[in-house]
Design an enzyme around this catalytic site. Structure first.
Site, PDB file in Angstrom:
ATOM      1  N   GLU A   1      10.949  -0.271 -24.417  1.00 27.12           N
ATOM      2  CA  GLU A   1      11.112  -0.965 -25.699  1.00 27.12           C
ATOM      3  C   GLU A   1      12.123  -0.265 -26.601  1.00 27.12           C
ATOM      4  O   GLU A   1      12.887  -0.920 -27.320  1.00 27.12           O
ATOM      5  CB  GLU A   1       9.764  -1.084 -26.418  1.00 27.12           C
ATOM      6  CG  GLU A   1       8.853  -2.191 -25.907  1.00 27.12           C
ATOM      7  CD  GLU A   1       8.069  -1.825 -24.634  1.00 27.12           C
ATOM      8  OE1 GLU A   1       8.224  -0.677 -24.158  1.00 27.12           O
ATOM      9  OE2 GLU A   1       7.319  -2.678 -24.131  1.00 27.12           O
TER      10      GLU A   1
ATOM     11  N   HIS B   1      -3.154  -4.114 -28.086  1.00 23.47           N
ATOM     12  CA  HIS B   1      -2.359  -5.325 -27.846  1.00 23.47           C
ATOM     13  C   HIS B   1      -2.715  -6.424 -28.847  1.00 23.47           C
ATOM     14  O   HIS B   1      -2.487  -7.590 -28.580  1.00 23.47           O
ATOM     15  CB  HIS B   1      -2.614  -5.897 -26.449  1.00 23.47           C
ATOM     16  CG  HIS B   1      -2.168  -5.061 -25.297  1.00 23.47           C
ATOM     17  ND1 HIS B   1      -2.637  -3.811 -25.043  1.00 23.47           N
ATOM     18  CD2 HIS B   1      -1.283  -5.319 -24.290  1.00 23.47           C
ATOM     19  CE1 HIS B   1      -2.084  -3.329 -23.924  1.00 23.47           C
ATOM     20  NE2 HIS B   1      -1.262  -4.222 -23.466  1.00 23.47           N
TER      21      HIS B   1
HETATM   22  C1  TPP Z   1       4.743  -0.226 -23.647  1.00 21.64           C
HETATM   23  C2  TPP Z   1       4.277  -1.475 -22.969  1.00 21.64           C
HETATM   24  N1  TPP Z   1       5.133  -2.485 -22.774  1.00 21.64           N
HETATM   25  C3  TPP Z   1       4.735  -3.611 -22.161  1.00 21.64           C
HETATM   26  C4  TPP Z   1       3.434  -3.755 -21.739  1.00 21.64           C
HETATM   27  C5  TPP Z   1       2.997  -5.032 -21.035  1.00 21.64           C
HETATM   28  N2  TPP Z   1       2.620  -4.721 -19.647  1.00 21.64           N
HETATM   29  C6  TPP Z   1       1.347  -4.592 -19.263  1.00 21.64           C
HETATM   30  S1  TPP Z   1       1.179  -4.168 -17.665  1.00 21.64           S
HETATM   31  C7  TPP Z   1       2.846  -4.234 -17.428  1.00 21.64           C
HETATM   32  C8  TPP Z   1       3.437  -3.964 -16.067  1.00 21.64           C
HETATM   33  C9  TPP Z   1       3.628  -2.538 -15.811  1.00 21.64           C
HETATM   34  O1  TPP Z   1       4.082  -2.370 -14.510  1.00 21.64           O
HETATM   35  P1  TPP Z   1       3.645  -1.105 -13.694  1.00 21.64           P
HETATM   36  O2  TPP Z   1       3.772   0.098 -14.566  1.00 21.64           O
HETATM   37  O3  TPP Z   1       4.412  -1.110 -12.437  1.00 21.64           O
HETATM   38  O4  TPP Z   1       2.094  -1.297 -13.415  1.00 21.64           O
HETATM   39  P2  TPP Z   1       1.412  -2.445 -12.526  1.00 21.64           P
HETATM   40  O5  TPP Z   1       1.134  -3.587 -13.430  1.00 21.64           O
HETATM   41  O6  TPP Z   1       2.328  -2.789 -11.432  1.00 21.64           O
HETATM   42  O7  TPP Z   1       0.150  -1.803 -12.072  1.00 21.64           O
HETATM   43  C10 TPP Z   1       3.497  -4.552 -18.604  1.00 21.64           C
HETATM   44  C11 TPP Z   1       4.949  -4.663 -18.732  1.00 21.64           C
HETATM   45  C12 TPP Z   1       2.553  -2.702 -22.002  1.00 21.64           C
HETATM   46  N3  TPP Z   1       1.258  -2.767 -21.713  1.00 21.64           N
HETATM   47  N4  TPP Z   1       2.987  -1.572 -22.590  1.00 21.64           N
END
Ligand code: TPP
Ligand code: TPP
Ligand code: MG
Ligand code: MG
Lengths: 311, 329, 311, 329
Positions: free
Chosen positions: B68, B136
């Protein structure tokens, strides 16, 4: 093959030094962030940039701005808070900018300037006009997450940006080795598959050569590059900050001064004699005296201007 | 003309109104870009960019990593260099991660360059609770209202989502545009012809004479529901949708309070140093002090727990009770 | 040398799968973040941790919590918002914790959990009790600046922390390769001079072996380690998120299921016969049915609790 | 006793009072740590940690890289795991970089663990303008006041710096402790014996009967100077130092306003959604509405330019004028 006019490089470095020495004698406008010891980085880097390119920096921006060709009198006026400054005296130390001169600006949030620069590079990329961006930051900024995020996105999008770390080996009082657990700071770029190199930032011709290589890589659309220049900080962090090094250490550092070194080389190879060198010093001092006179003659802004240009 | 001409309307979901505004502006101005997580082929977490990637492609619509801070920084740099990026920050809670670029750079750029540069960018984010839990669900728009150089808007209807987004994308400085998660699937009429909603103009959603109710975003629906409830007790609410939080349209609020003599402010965020408080005191500077109640979240984090979330966030019955109590003062 | 009891590992993975399948059938409590396809990472990693250690995760935390030994009924109750949950139903998906069980907690801000974990590791280091910390995060988190800042500080201070990237190759809809310009994600650790390795995260014994190596390194005070486990996400990002992959792709992915693979290996080498395997599946289902019954019997919190434990 | 016993006092600079508090608490509790940029041998940007590194060494006092986000995150994790870190963030502007760990994790930890974990940490930062320009001068304490789970304090005297810091280092949850840059070199008396200043207790710095002036931090000095100026016109100011912004001591303010009948709130930050506004409306909930003026920075960034900075930030003559105008209403 030389990448920089050696005499011109010396002239530019002398001008920066004279400017900062003159500024340091003025105590009335708070502190200043001087770049003595880092002139070769600014001058060597800028020799590789063209008119369509943009340079951005951190707070320690005087040398780079002057090297880039921003008018010294406008920089001086800006740093003294005068209306004749390039930003009417309101940006001041750490925030001045002159995009017309190819100096998109300083931003004094350590690390915060880096993603801004990548955005300017994205604009260049979309414009498709061959322009590139160079962003200068310190070793201190290498601890900041903003660098990582930006390196990754720049590499992913092959942005036309040259990351230049001026590693003066200090962040205020904190030694680079005490802050950063990386062998070379350019490794941070290499991890993202970038062109990456570490050079002696006290050697203006070496910096220029590396910067030319890096700029060619970036301009050819091969993605970003990361150039680390190891330099020294000859003064304290700011003109009002406590100095943490001993007199002996500082004296030793002076023997590495990039200007001294380059001047000595030009004398040694017969390019310059003592008189010519002395003349160059005097020319620099004269130019800066004019800049100072301009700044002094320029008025302060009025209090009413505090509400201008807000939204 | 013998009859009032109503603009032709098309019914669409809130999320579609956002898409339409962005599509129109991207078509009109090749400098408009989108940056954010899952904004490309996926079409945005709330499908609010659905179909745009097909039209405008990967140069102008860029999926970003979870980064971000740099995303907002890159947008700010691109804006300063002549583009008009729209950055999608999935949840307002994570806008904090990009505050440095937004607040310390973009909002101050015009000022520090004495007008030489500016950062025409839109940070689009979503506020509020919908079962997503403590990190959130926050509403921090009040913080943004206090930042010189920032504009802040928060639509409650598809028409305003459309019109405010268009205005935002033409604005000369940084705008934070806030959707509420619960609004995306709500339907509404939007004008068929291109229509911009100006910043700094509130909108009276329901006319009334006994009390002025001021809100924004999803809480407008709660406000209108509450007005409906108390109408059965014969209480008549003037319900105002701020739409724009910075600049604020105090004229409209003050005009209403002059008529009704009472004010209730409603927001989903915290009331302490909140939107409602600012609206009230600016209003009373004009009207003199009036009976006023402020309603917002309980002073606690918002759990994803359905019972606790519902307890924390204002709802129509509680707002109705507060209106009745205000009338009884 | 085996680092994990193969039958126990299968039992643990089956339990996680049964748990998540049961949870996925409950629609009433919003969405859930399931970890099907990633069981080998959780189970393999946890096999290397001791009782004095702590595990932290991102939002996708069910498998890791169960693998760590948090009582399934308390996890189920927590995820359904019931008072019998380990956090009285208020943490829920993405935020649950049970430090007594060695599960310091999930934190659903991508990247935001990583520095928290390093802080817990700093506490362990200062306590000097030999305890270490493992932090599990996704490929998505590797784009976040928080990772960079924390890797550097952890390396600088030789914190007893194991960084484990569960690279399921997706962040919501965004492919790892579209988001990250690094060859191996473990390179991010290697840059800071850490022990770093990338392993097949679908092979529970391989994960266990690498995790044991890494944990030994960390526990010996040699500084942090970075273990990347490449895995797959068999379900959509969350139980309510749109699936972006085709049915064919998903079917193909199922053939890589780490549980299937491990079970097949145990059948192939004669450790288990069909009946034993079927019995293990049934045992898992029975255990989870009990957990579900516990959760269902547990009450919701009252509205009054919304103001408890705030300051 | 025949005479009032005054506690024995020692004169020291504000920065020394901070040092003393931290030194005492570090001596008493081995779990207290310091993390931050240049806090070690350098002794802090304002020498507020001078000498501590020699006593407590590199395990308990750690220089950090320029990495505000991870520094606050690491502190929060260490706090949750049993330590009491003090994090120094040189300028409040950069606190934004660590908001995620502070606000999305630390402030919500007790809540989300149902009391199982908490994060007893102190984030010490400096607010306000002293020639450092647009990104090093902001006062954003009002934002923090609205965060459930956070405590916020801002001393104006060495004695309070000492007493509030000690209380902060013993607190069970996250505290943001705010110094103003201009205060470090100011001298004052601090009690010789160990003395804690409780949170949530404002302090009347000057007794008066015509108007209540409420402020905090460096602006307290401006408030007292202004009170001195208007005293020459026969105007008597009750000047209240909030000291603690969350929790707020409205009893003391309301008690004063009951007596004086008028309120002026003064802060260095923005007035929109500001501290003064919150203080005023909570006060008027008790006292009923009273004539009130709010003063803060102009709605603009704060330049390092001496003329523009001075124009932007309240000063005693302007506050005095506002007091006179308020009396004349
Ligand atoms: C700082 C932040 N930005 C965006 C999100 C929204 N978000 C929730 S899970 C996710 C995916 C993250 O991907 P990864 O770290 O690979 O974990 P996975 O979901 O694959 O377990 C996102 C972008 C968040 N929770 N925190
Ligand atoms: C985010 C942030 N944190 C802290 C500071 C305070 N600060 C100003 S300059 C500086 C030193 C930075 O070191 P480096 O990047 O090496 O640059 P140098 O001063 O050596 O030119 C620091 C820490 C800042 N400006 N921004
Ligand atoms: Mg440096
Ligand atoms: Mg992933």
């Amino acid at each position: 093959m030389t990448h920089i006019d050696p005499v011109g490089a010396l002239r530019a470095m002398l001008m920066i030094r004279a400017f900062e020495d003159a500024l340091a004698r003025r105590k009335e406008h708070g502190f200043q962030l001087l770049s003595s010891g880092e002139e070769a980085v600014a001058v060597g880097l800028v020799s590789a940039l063209g008119t369509g390119d943009q340079l951005l920096t951190g707070g320690r921006s005087i040398g780079p701005a002057l090297a880039r060709g921003v008018a010294p009198e406008r920089v001086m006026a800006e740093l003294l808070g005068k209306s004749g400054g390039m930003n009417q005296g309101r940006a001041g130390r750490g925030h001045m900018s002159d995009p017309q001169a190819g100096f998109f600006g300083a931003h004094a949030v350590v690390g915060g300037n880096i993603s801004i620069a990548a955005g300017v590079a994205m604009a260049r990329q979309l414009d498709g006009d061959g322009g590139i961006v160079a962003i200068l930051f310190g070793d201190g900024a290498c601890g900041a997450g903003a660098l990582h995020e930006t390196l990754n996105m720049a590499a992913q999008w092959k942005l036309p940006i040259l990351f230049v770390c001026n590693n003066n080996q200090l962040s205020v009082s904190t030694a680079r080795d005490a802050a950063l657990a990386v062998a070379n700071l350019s490794d941070l770029g290499a991890t993202f598959g970038m062109w990456a190199r570490t050079v002696d930032g006290l050697d203006v011709q070496g910096v220029a050569a590396a910067a030319h290589d890096a700029v060619r890589h970036v301009r050819d659309g091969l993605g970003p590059a990361f150039l680390e220049c190891t330099s020294i900080r000859l003064r304290s962090h700011s003109t009002t900050a406590r100095e943490t090094r001993s007199r002996a250490e500082l004296a030793e550092l002076q023997t590495h001064c990039p200007i001294r070194r380059h001047a000595a080389a030009l004398q040694a190879d017969g390019t310059l004699d003592d008189a010519q060198l002395e003349q160059m010093r005097q020319d620099a001092a004269t130019d800066i005296a004019h800049a100072m006179a301009y700044a002094e003659a320029s008025p302060y802004p009025t209090a009413q201007e505090a509400l201008r240009h807000v939204v | 003309m013998l009859y009032e001409q109503k603009p032709a309307m098309a019914r669409m979901f809130f999320r579609e109104a956002v898409t339409r505004a962005v599509r129109e502006e991207m078509t009109l101005d090749p400098h408009v870009l989108i940056l954010g997580q899952d904004v490309g082929a996926f079409g945005g977490s709330y499908r609010e960019f659905d179909g745009l990637y097909k039209i405008f492609g990967p140069d102008r619509i860029r999926d970003t990593p979870v980064a971000e801070a740099a995303t907002i920084g890159i947008a700010a740099g691109a804006a300063a260099a002549g583009y008009r990026p729209l950055v999608s920050i999935t949840y307002m809670d994570f806008l904090m991660l990009g505050f440095d670029a937004l607040i310390n750079y973009a909002a101050k750029l015009r000022y520090k360059t004495a007008g030489g540069l500016s950062a025409p960018m839109v940070v689009k984010t979503t506020a509020g609770a919908q079962g997503q839990g403590v990190a959130h669900s926050q509403c921090i728009e009040a913080w943004l209202m206090s930042v010189p150089g920032l504009r802040v808007v928060a639509p409650s209807t598809p028409a305003d989502a459309y019109g405010l987004m268009k205005t935002a994308l033409r604005c000369d400085g940084p705008v934070v545009y806030i959707d509420h998660k619960r609004l995306f699937p709500t339907p509404g009429d939007t004008p068929v012809t291109e229509t911009l909603v100006p910043f700094g103009k509130a909108c009276i959603r329901r006319d009334g004479s006994d009390v002025t109710v001021v809100s924004h975003g999803y809480m407008m629906r709660v406000a209108l529901d509450a007005a409906q409830i108390v109408a059965q007790d014969g209480i008549s609410c003037d319900v105002i949708d701020l739409r724009s939080l910075a600049p604020l349209d105090i004229d409209t609020v003050a005009g209403s309070v002059e008529r009704t003599g009472r004010l209730l402010t409603l927001e989903e965020g915290q009331v302490v140093c909140g939107v409602g408080t600012e609206v009230a005191i600016q209003t009373f500077e004009r009207t003199g002090p009036k009976p006023w109640t402020r309603i917002g979240a309980l002073p606690a984090p918002v759990s994803s727990n359905p019972v606790l979330e519902a307890a924390c966030i204002p709802d129509a019955p509680r707002v109705a009770d507060a209106i009745r109590a205000l009338l009884a003062r």
